[in-house]
Design a protein around this motif. Structure first.
Motif, PDB file in Angstrom:
ATOM      1  N   ARG A  64       0.906  -1.279  -0.040  1.00 28.82           N
ATOM      2  CA  ARG A  64      -0.064  -0.268  -0.127  1.00 28.82           C
ATOM      3  C   ARG A  64       0.869   1.106   0.074  1.00 28.82           C
ATOM      4  NH1 ARG A  64      -2.604   1.700   5.415  1.00 28.82           N
ATOM      5  NH2 ARG A  64      -0.403   2.381   5.688  1.00 28.82           N
ATOM      6  N   ASP A  65       1.862   1.267   0.771  1.00 24.87           N
ATOM      7  CA  ASP A  65       2.791   2.491   0.881  1.00 24.87           C
ATOM      8  C   ASP A  65       3.369   2.895  -0.467  1.00 24.87           C
ATOM      9  OD1 ASP A  65       1.972   2.520   3.490  1.00 24.87           O
ATOM     10  OD2 ASP A  65       4.019   1.701   4.350  1.00 24.87           O
ATOM     11  N   ARG A  69      12.035  -1.625  -2.572  1.00 23.56           N
ATOM     12  CA  ARG A  69      11.609  -1.068  -1.560  1.00 23.56           C
ATOM     13  C   ARG A  69      10.437  -1.611  -0.799  1.00 23.56           C
ATOM     14  NH1 ARG A  69      12.144   3.171  -5.697  1.00 23.56           N
ATOM     15  NH2 ARG A  69       9.967   3.112  -6.218  1.00 23.56           N
ATOM     16  N   ILE A  70       9.551  -2.358  -1.514  1.00 22.30           N
ATOM     17  CA  ILE A  70       8.524  -3.032  -0.991  1.00 22.30           C
ATOM     18  C   ILE A  70       9.004  -3.898  -0.128  1.00 22.30           C
ATOM     19  CG2 ILE A  70       6.598  -4.460  -1.319  1.00 22.30           C
ATOM     20  CD1 ILE A  70       6.071  -3.285  -4.106  1.00 22.30           C
ATOM     21  N   ALA A  71       9.996  -4.687  -0.286  1.00 20.61           N
ATOM     22  CA  ALA A  71      10.646  -5.930   0.585  1.00 20.61           C
ATOM     23  C   ALA A  71      11.215  -5.155   1.613  1.00 20.61           C
ATOM     24  CB  ALA A  71      11.597  -6.695  -0.147  1.00 20.61           C
ATOM     25  N   ASP A  72      11.823  -4.114   1.564  1.00 21.49           N
ATOM     26  CA  ASP A  72      12.205  -3.368   2.480  1.00 21.49           C
ATOM     27  C   ASP A  72      11.560  -2.854   3.640  1.00 21.49           C
ATOM     28  OD1 ASP A  72      15.080  -3.954   1.546  1.00 21.49           O
ATOM     29  OD2 ASP A  72      15.424  -1.929   0.819  1.00 21.49           O
ATOM     30  N   ALA A  73      10.620  -2.264   3.071  1.00 21.02           N
ATOM     31  CA  ALA A  73       9.421  -1.849   3.826  1.00 21.02           C
ATOM     32  C   ALA A  73       8.668  -2.740   4.704  1.00 21.02           C
ATOM     33  CB  ALA A  73       8.392  -0.724   3.005  1.00 21.02           C
ATOM     34  N   GLN A  74       8.360  -3.887   3.935  1.00 20.92           N
ATOM     35  CA  GLN A  74       8.070  -5.086   4.615  1.00 20.92           C
ATOM     36  C   GLN A  74       8.666  -5.552   6.125  1.00 20.92           C
ATOM     37  OE1 GLN A  74       8.726  -8.531   5.128  1.00 20.92           O
ATOM     38  NE2 GLN A  74       6.996  -9.251   6.188  1.00 20.92           N
ATOM     39  N   GLY A  75      10.169  -5.485   5.563  1.00 19.90           N
ATOM     40  CA  GLY A  75      11.039  -6.069   6.789  1.00 19.90           C
ATOM     41  C   GLY A  75      10.954  -5.127   7.909  1.00 19.90           C
ATOM     42  N   ALA A  76      10.855  -3.705   7.565  1.00 21.74           N
ATOM     43  CA  ALA A  76      10.953  -2.639   8.647  1.00 21.74           C
ATOM     44  C   ALA A  76       9.446  -2.625   9.253  1.00 21.74           C
ATOM     45  CB  ALA A  76      10.782  -1.029   7.982  1.00 21.74           C
TER      46      ALA A  76
END
Length: 276
Positions: A30-31, A67-74
């Motif tokens: 979503r982000d 970016r999506i994968a990094d955001a999910q991890g965060a």
């Protein structure tokens, strides 16, 4: 040959974390402006971000995917990680495997940092012989790399090992590595899906597997895999005994009792009440 190593998946198998991962992925998509249905995300749980994101956004650029994968991890680390709890008897099963003389390996598409957190959460220091994570490989499950590295770390051949996991991606990765799998339905996939993927046995959860350890593939005859299909070497899994309430899951639904003549007449007289 006897089983010398047991490779445990973690998320959805030993710890109850799959829905938290689904939520973190939903926020991340979503982000970035690419919202996804939670059911679609749930169907991909078990893969690492390197394969999950392209499955849902096949035309996205590598930068967007990262970016999506990094955001999910965060999101997962800051919002959900401290909420994760072990499934009942998860640690007890791992300890039982250890005390049975087998090598114990945690093999997950998660990052090593998460594996270390779960080892502490499960209080398994001194029990784990090795771990393999996405940090050890280039490609996550359902590719075989994570399990192949796990075997290398404990110097055990594929046909001397067995995987325990909750997703069809665990089963596929194991088969590609030449290893058989016991499935548990504590994740997003049911018994039929796990069996169709190639699991040799399916239990409700790790507590059920521990309760019937001696009569499971872990306590019974050795098993083999040829990379495409798997089967027990000797007798098939034992049938449930009277009083068992946590055995291998049944695939045959129990038919409803037949209607009495009076009930049939009532149903015919009131067809609008009948469920199609």
């Amino acid at each position: 040959m006897p089983i010398r190593a047991v490779l445990f998946d973690i998320d959805g198998t030993l710890v109850d974390s799959n829905e938290q991962h689904v939520n973190a992925w939903a926020f991340a998509f979503r982000d970035e402006g690419h919202p996804q249905e939670r059911d679609d995300i749930r169907a991909q749980i078990g893969k690492g971000g390197d394969l999950l994101v392209p499955a849902l956004l096949p035309t996205a650029s590598e930068d967007v995917r990262q970016r999506i994968a990094d955001a999910q991890g965060a999101h997962f680390k800051t919002i959900y990680l401290d909420q994760i709890r072990p499934f009942a008897d998860a640690a007890a099963l791992v300890r039982h495997v250890h005390h049975s003389g087998r090598k114990v390996v945690l093999a997950s598409s998660a990052k090593q940092e998460e594996l270390d957190h779960y080892i502490e959460l499960l209080e398994l220091d001194g029990i784990i012989d090795a771990t393999s994570s996405i940090d050890d490989v280039e490609t996550s499950k359902p590719e075989p790399d994570i399990f192949a590295v796990a075997l290398e770390k404990v110097s055990v051949a594929a046909d001397d090992a067995i995987v325990i996991g909750d997703t069809i991606y665990d089963v596929a990765a194991a088969l590609r590595a030449g290893i058989v799998t016991i499935g548990v339905t504590s994740g997003p996939f049911d018994e039929r899906q796990l069996r169709d993927a190639g699991a040799i046995a399916v239990y409700r959860d790790v507590a059920a597997l521990l309760a019937h350890f001696d009569r499971s593939p872990l306590g019974g005859p050795p098993v083999v895999a040829d990379g495409h299909e798997a089967a027990l070497r000797a007798d098939d899994l034992a049938e449930p005994r009277p009083g068992d309430d946590a055995e291998i899951m049944s695939e045959t639904p129990i038919p409803p009792p037949p209607l009495s003549e009076e009930e049939e007449l009532s149903a015919e007289a009131a067809p609008e009440l009948r469920v199609p």
